[in-house]
Design a protein around this motif. Sequence first.
Motif, short mmCIF file in Angstrom:
data_model
loop_
_atom_site.label_atom_id
_atom_site.label_comp_id
_atom_site.label_asym_id
_atom_site.label_seq_id
_atom_site.Cartn_x
_atom_site.Cartn_y
_atom_site.Cartn_z
N GLY A 134 0.71 -1.16 0.04
CA GLY A 134 0.09 0.16 0.10
C GLY A 134 0.98 1.40 0.08
N ASP A 135 0.26 2.47 -0.64
CA ASP A 135 1.07 3.59 -0.56
C ASP A 135 -0.12 4.82 0.11
OD1 ASP A 135 1.74 6.18 -1.32
OD2 ASP A 135 2.69 5.62 -3.25
N PRO A 136 0.01 5.01 1.37
CA PRO A 136 -0.93 6.10 1.71
C PRO A 136 -1.30 7.16 0.98
CG PRO A 136 0.41 5.16 3.37
CD PRO A 136 1.17 4.75 2.02
N GLY A 137 -0.05 7.75 0.33
CA GLY A 137 -0.45 9.04 -0.40
C GLY A 137 -1.34 8.71 -1.68
N ARG A 138 -1.12 7.86 -2.35
CA ARG A 138 -1.80 7.19 -3.50
C ARG A 138 -3.30 6.84 -3.08
NH1 ARG A 138 -2.03 6.08 -8.77
NH2 ARG A 138 -3.41 4.24 -9.40
N ALA A 139 -3.03 6.25 -1.71
CA ALA A 139 -4.77 5.70 -1.37
C ALA A 139 -5.60 7.28 -1.36
CB ALA A 139 -4.57 5.01 0.19
N ALA A 140 -5.08 8.30 -0.62
CA ALA A 140 -5.95 9.36 -0.44
C ALA A 140 -6.26 9.91 -1.92
CB ALA A 140 -5.06 10.36 0.20
N VAL A 141 -5.52 9.80 -2.81
CA VAL A 141 -5.88 10.23 -4.35
C VAL A 141 -7.01 9.22 -4.74
CG1 VAL A 141 -5.01 10.36 -6.71
CG2 VAL A 141 -3.78 11.18 -4.66
N LEU A 142 -6.87 7.95 -4.60
CA LEU A 142 -8.03 6.97 -4.90
C LEU A 142 -9.16 7.28 -4.24
CD1 LEU A 142 -5.69 3.78 -5.21
CD2 LEU A 142 -6.79 5.38 -6.98
N ARG A 143 -8.98 7.59 -2.97
CA ARG A 143 -10.37 8.07 -2.42
C ARG A 143 -11.16 8.97 -2.86
NH1 ARG A 143 -7.16 6.65 2.27
NH2 ARG A 143 -6.61 8.71 2.82
N ARG A 144 -10.52 10.28 -3.20
CA ARG A 144 -11.29 11.35 -4.16
C ARG A 144 -11.54 10.90 -5.37
NH1 ARG A 144 -6.65 13.86 -1.46
NH2 ARG A 144 -5.43 13.98 -3.67
N PHE A 145 -10.70 10.22 -6.05
CA PHE A 145 -11.08 9.64 -7.51
C PHE A 145 -12.28 8.96 -7.32
CE2 PHE A 145 -10.44 6.95 -11.31
CZ PHE A 145 -10.68 7.99 -12.32
N PHE A 146 -12.57 7.88 -6.68
CA PHE A 146 -13.56 6.99 -6.49
C PHE A 146 -14.79 7.40 -5.67
CE2 PHE A 146 -10.26 4.32 -8.53
CZ PHE A 146 -11.08 3.46 -9.35
N LYS A 147 -14.91 8.72 -5.37
CA LYS A 147 -15.77 9.64 -4.63
C LYS A 147 -16.39 8.58 -3.58
CE LYS A 147 -16.01 11.91 -8.20
NZ LYS A 147 -15.62 13.52 -8.35
N THR A 148 -15.54 8.40 -2.48
CA THR A 148 -15.57 7.92 -1.29
C THR A 148 -16.39 8.74 -0.11
OG1 THR A 148 -13.85 8.17 -0.38
CG2 THR A 148 -13.81 6.25 -1.79
N GLY A 149 -16.55 9.91 -0.36
CA GLY A 149 -17.14 10.82 0.80
C GLY A 149 -18.61 10.64 1.01
N PRO A 150 -19.21 11.28 2.26
CA PRO A 150 -20.51 11.07 2.50
C PRO A 150 -21.61 11.34 1.24
CG PRO A 150 -19.54 12.38 3.98
CD PRO A 150 -18.44 12.04 2.54
N GLY A 151 -22.51 10.34 0.76
CA GLY A 151 -23.52 10.48 -0.11
C GLY A 151 -22.91 10.13 -1.45
N GLN A 152 -21.48 9.86 -1.76
CA GLN A 152 -21.14 9.57 -3.11
C GLN A 152 -21.35 8.20 -3.37
OE1 GLN A 152 -17.24 11.36 -2.41
NE2 GLN A 152 -17.73 13.20 -4.05
N TYR A 153 -20.86 7.73 -4.36
CA TYR A 153 -21.24 6.37 -4.82
C TYR A 153 -20.39 5.62 -4.15
CZ TYR A 153 -17.33 6.61 -8.37
OH TYR A 153 -16.23 6.94 -8.90
N GLY A 154 -19.24 5.73 -3.89
CA GLY A 154 -18.29 4.93 -3.24
C GLY A 154 -18.03 5.28 -1.63
N GLU A 155 -19.16 5.85 -1.14
CA GLU A 155 -19.02 6.07 0.24
C GLU A 155 -18.58 5.04 1.18
OE1 GLU A 155 -22.08 7.87 3.75
OE2 GLU A 155 -22.85 7.58 1.74
N GLY A 156 -17.34 5.49 2.02
CA GLY A 156 -16.74 4.69 2.85
C GLY A 156 -15.86 3.46 2.30
N ASP A 157 -15.79 3.50 0.88
CA ASP A 157 -14.77 2.46 0.36
C ASP A 157 -13.52 2.67 0.94
OD1 ASP A 157 -14.06 0.25 -0.94
OD2 ASP A 157 -14.40 1.07 -2.72
N VAL A 158 -12.50 1.61 1.18
CA VAL A 158 -11.37 1.64 1.73
C VAL A 158 -10.20 1.34 0.68
CG1 VAL A 158 -9.89 0.45 3.40
CG2 VAL A 158 -12.32 0.82 4.13
#
Length: 242
Positions: free
Chosen positions: A14-38
């Motif tokens: 794993g790469d924590p910096g890239r993980a943060a980018v992927l969380r934004r790219f895959f819309k993991t925020g509240p109410g977004q299609y990928g909400e809560g994905d890890v």
Amino acid sequence: MRVDEIHAKLQSLGDPGRAAVLRRFFKTGPGQYGEGDVFLGLRVPQIRKLAGICRTLPLEETLRLLQSPIHEARLLALIIMVRMYARGDVAMKEAIYGEYLRNTRFVNSWDLVDVSAEHIVGAHLRSGSRSRLHALAVSPLLWDRRISIMATFHFIKHAEFEETLNIAQLLLHDPEDLIHKAVGWMLREIGKRHRPTEERFLREHCRSMPRTMLRYAVERFPEELRQRYLRGEIPARELLSP
């Protein structure tokens, strides 16, 4: 490798910096299609390489991996299942197809659908009834509906377009942008192989289909023709494909 060892391997890569980018790219925020994905921050080539190492993982263990909360673990499981399906006998193919459809709630991102639907669902249904695709197309689950259209990519690659057009019509007024993009993409793929078939569909539906769907569908058209469709105009006969 056992599933716990695979999870440990994924963690180590794993790469924590890239993980943060992927969380934004895959819309993991509240109410977004990928909400809560890890996300752990792995790249797809890393996951594909690990899939080669895990090629003998039994289906039961692969399904455990598919049910992981970690996105890359689910992607790894699906890549393993696709490869397992390709080399499997009839019984194995049937088992993988059945388990895939029983677990679509874990195929819960556009990349997970796109890496697997055509190779498992599309491949399995090409020589039989396609009624399951129609059931998926009217499912309340977004990912079922994306599976329904993306599975038809397998048919398109064999110059069979009718089922894609049938599913596209069912999804024409879907509320989700991810469906609009997928339908437009599949229409574009038809057009790359036989533009008159795509244009017959567009001439009937271009004025009512979602803008994103239309934009994706006409992306590769000559500019004048593309602009006419985007304006909702039925193109002059001389601009149509022969």
